[in-house]
Design a protein around this motif. Sequence first.
Motif, PDB file in Angstrom:
ATOM      1  N   LEU A 487     -10.304  -0.092  -0.517  1.00 31.72           N
ATOM      2  CA  LEU A 487     -10.179   1.365  -0.492  1.00 31.72           C
ATOM      3  C   LEU A 487      -8.869   1.785  -1.164  1.00 31.72           C
ATOM      4  O   LEU A 487      -7.788   1.327  -0.784  1.00 31.72           O
ATOM      5  CB  LEU A 487     -10.214   1.883   0.943  1.00 31.72           C
ATOM      6  CG  LEU A 487     -10.270   3.417   1.092  1.00 31.72           C
ATOM      7  CD1 LEU A 487     -11.573   3.968   0.511  1.00 31.72           C
ATOM      8  CD2 LEU A 487     -10.135   3.817   2.563  1.00 31.72           C
ATOM      9  N   TYR A 488      -8.986   2.676  -2.136  1.00 31.27           N
ATOM     10  CA  TYR A 488      -7.845   3.166  -2.914  1.00 31.27           C
ATOM     11  C   TYR A 488      -7.827   4.693  -2.859  1.00 31.27           C
ATOM     12  O   TYR A 488      -8.826   5.328  -2.530  1.00 31.27           O
ATOM     13  CB  TYR A 488      -7.959   2.709  -4.370  1.00 31.27           C
ATOM     14  CG  TYR A 488      -8.002   1.221  -4.545  1.00 31.27           C
ATOM     15  CD1 TYR A 488      -6.857   0.496  -4.897  1.00 31.27           C
ATOM     16  CD2 TYR A 488      -9.190   0.503  -4.350  1.00 31.27           C
ATOM     17  CE1 TYR A 488      -6.897  -0.884  -5.047  1.00 31.27           C
ATOM     18  CE2 TYR A 488      -9.239  -0.872  -4.502  1.00 31.27           C
ATOM     19  CZ  TYR A 488      -8.084  -1.565  -4.847  1.00 31.27           C
ATOM     20  OH  TYR A 488      -8.124  -2.940  -4.996  1.00 31.27           O
ATOM     21  N   ALA A 489      -6.679   5.261  -3.191  1.00 33.01           N
ATOM     22  CA  ALA A 489      -6.574   6.718  -3.209  1.00 33.01           C
ATOM     23  C   ALA A 489      -5.625   7.134  -4.317  1.00 33.01           C
ATOM     24  O   ALA A 489      -4.628   6.447  -4.603  1.00 33.01           O
ATOM     25  CB  ALA A 489      -6.086   7.244  -1.862  1.00 33.01           C
ATOM     26  N   VAL A 490      -5.923   8.280  -4.920  1.00 31.76           N
ATOM     27  CA  VAL A 490      -5.097   8.789  -6.013  1.00 31.76           C
ATOM     28  C   VAL A 490      -5.262  10.303  -6.082  1.00 31.76           C
ATOM     29  O   VAL A 490      -6.307  10.841  -5.706  1.00 31.76           O
ATOM     30  CB  VAL A 490      -5.489   8.122  -7.355  1.00 31.76           C
ATOM     31  CG1 VAL A 490      -6.881   8.528  -7.789  1.00 31.76           C
ATOM     32  CG2 VAL A 490      -4.471   8.407  -8.442  1.00 31.76           C
ATOM     33  N   GLY A 491      -4.226  10.984  -6.555  1.00 28.69           N
ATOM     34  CA  GLY A 491      -4.288  12.435  -6.687  1.00 28.69           C
ATOM     35  C   GLY A 491      -3.743  13.141  -5.465  1.00 28.69           C
ATOM     36  O   GLY A 491      -2.948  12.594  -4.698  1.00 28.69           O
TER      37      GLY A 491
END
Length: 528
Positions: A487-491
Amino acid sequence: MSAGNGGANGAGNAGANGAENAEDLGRYDVIVIGAGGAGMCTAIEAAAAGASVLVLEKQNRIGGMLHIANGEFSGAGTRRQRERGIDDSPERHFEDVLRLSHGKVDEKLAWKSVKAQGETVDWLDGQGFDFHPDTPGLVHGHEVYSVPRTYWGVKSGLSVVKPLKRRLEEQIEAGRVRLLLNTRLTGAIVDAAGHVTGITATTAGGATTATTAPGAPGAPAATAVGGAGGELVAHGGAVVLATGGYDANPGLRNRFLPDGCESALIGCLPHATGDGLELAMGLGAQVSRDGYFIPVMGLIPDPGQEGFAVDYREAFIEVAPAYRTPYEIWVNDRGERFVAEDGTSPEHRERALLEQPRIAMHVVWDRAIAETAEPLIRNGAGDWTRERMLAELERGRWIAVADTLEELAAKLGVAPGGLAATVERYNAAVRAGRDDDFGRTTLPAPIERAPFYGITTVGASILSRDGLRVNEDLEVLTESGAPLPGLYAVGEILGNNVFAGDNYVGGMSVTPAMTLGRELGARLGAGR
């Protein structure tokens, strides 16, 4: 690369998550949730590296908040700077970021973005980005950089959408990206080892799968998929949350705002409800709770939508003296001035507003000023002329009008005696040519000729300050600090504090979203 159906393991986990009857979209190397600036850049670069990519977007168009945002981005050492003789470097940019943010950024993530933001600007330049001729420039809506390194397009955020849309459509046409619109994230598929291996989603009236075609920014042609609506499931080697902020969800937003700021207007589009943030929190993700908030000034309460601001593409109150000479005064609910209206520090006036009841202020002027001053109300299109402003005074949507200051105060909800006394004191300062209360030096005219006018503005939130904690690889972290595998997150889901601390810093929202999205996509694509 894999694009076939999920195997028994994936299907079994989907069933365990309540999606036994869901339509299986198959398996992809990368699943990106959200098609704003961060999500599009992640998908574009992952596909360019050879990955199969699924993009889910809950709206019927791509672009996210770029449809309303000014779309300002920043970067140092760019071709455009060099062509204009501007000496700059990522190191100098980072020094400014630290200064403006009061040293409260996540230095590792902020530097990771800043050092590559010049390359992002040049990349957009190479895509035929339609730069405004004044760029790079200094933007005075918030505290300014030491050198011009902020850029924007002739059509604001839509100028950013245009080249990203074109690049995404190229990857769709090549068969490396599948984009589903009208599709909302509902859950994650997690295997027995704790790895996120896919997602569940829902469609209200049938998802649409985008195909390439010319059209308005953010609106690819689309064909139906998923019938009349229902549950979907997809499996992936990596899931990227690029779902943006949560400021249109007051219940969630107010959990992060400092006490006393709950009345802040919602200044973003209504789709920003924090879906990805809430999903990750349900998986045990760590969320920042920094307690920072600094209001955006000048937005107008929308009479037709409680808690929201009038779309600032239509109208906002110009509060920056760099763009308009102030003739009016600003008062709080007590009818008292609280700051020099011509002060050159945006942060100073923002923090002064933060101390006022309801973080509200009322702008007050008279007929002589209405006939003399530049229009108080503006928008990005620049079509608020004096004639239009005078017509708005009669329209009665947002502006109160009265024959006396006491009557005006009653209409604004301001203490009548306080407003009258404040105007009298201000008029004396105009006659003396000196403001002993706040040091205002621009004193062009008294406020004394009826009718009198007033408009209320409330401090607004337009982006999320807090968000998911991630490591330098943008892996979402648990409360213990360990990564949530897969699980990754960006922004904006990371929260703007990571890149701007407790302030606003030019371009340090849109640019990190694009820059780190591109980096993450390329890395996930190469490592598929």
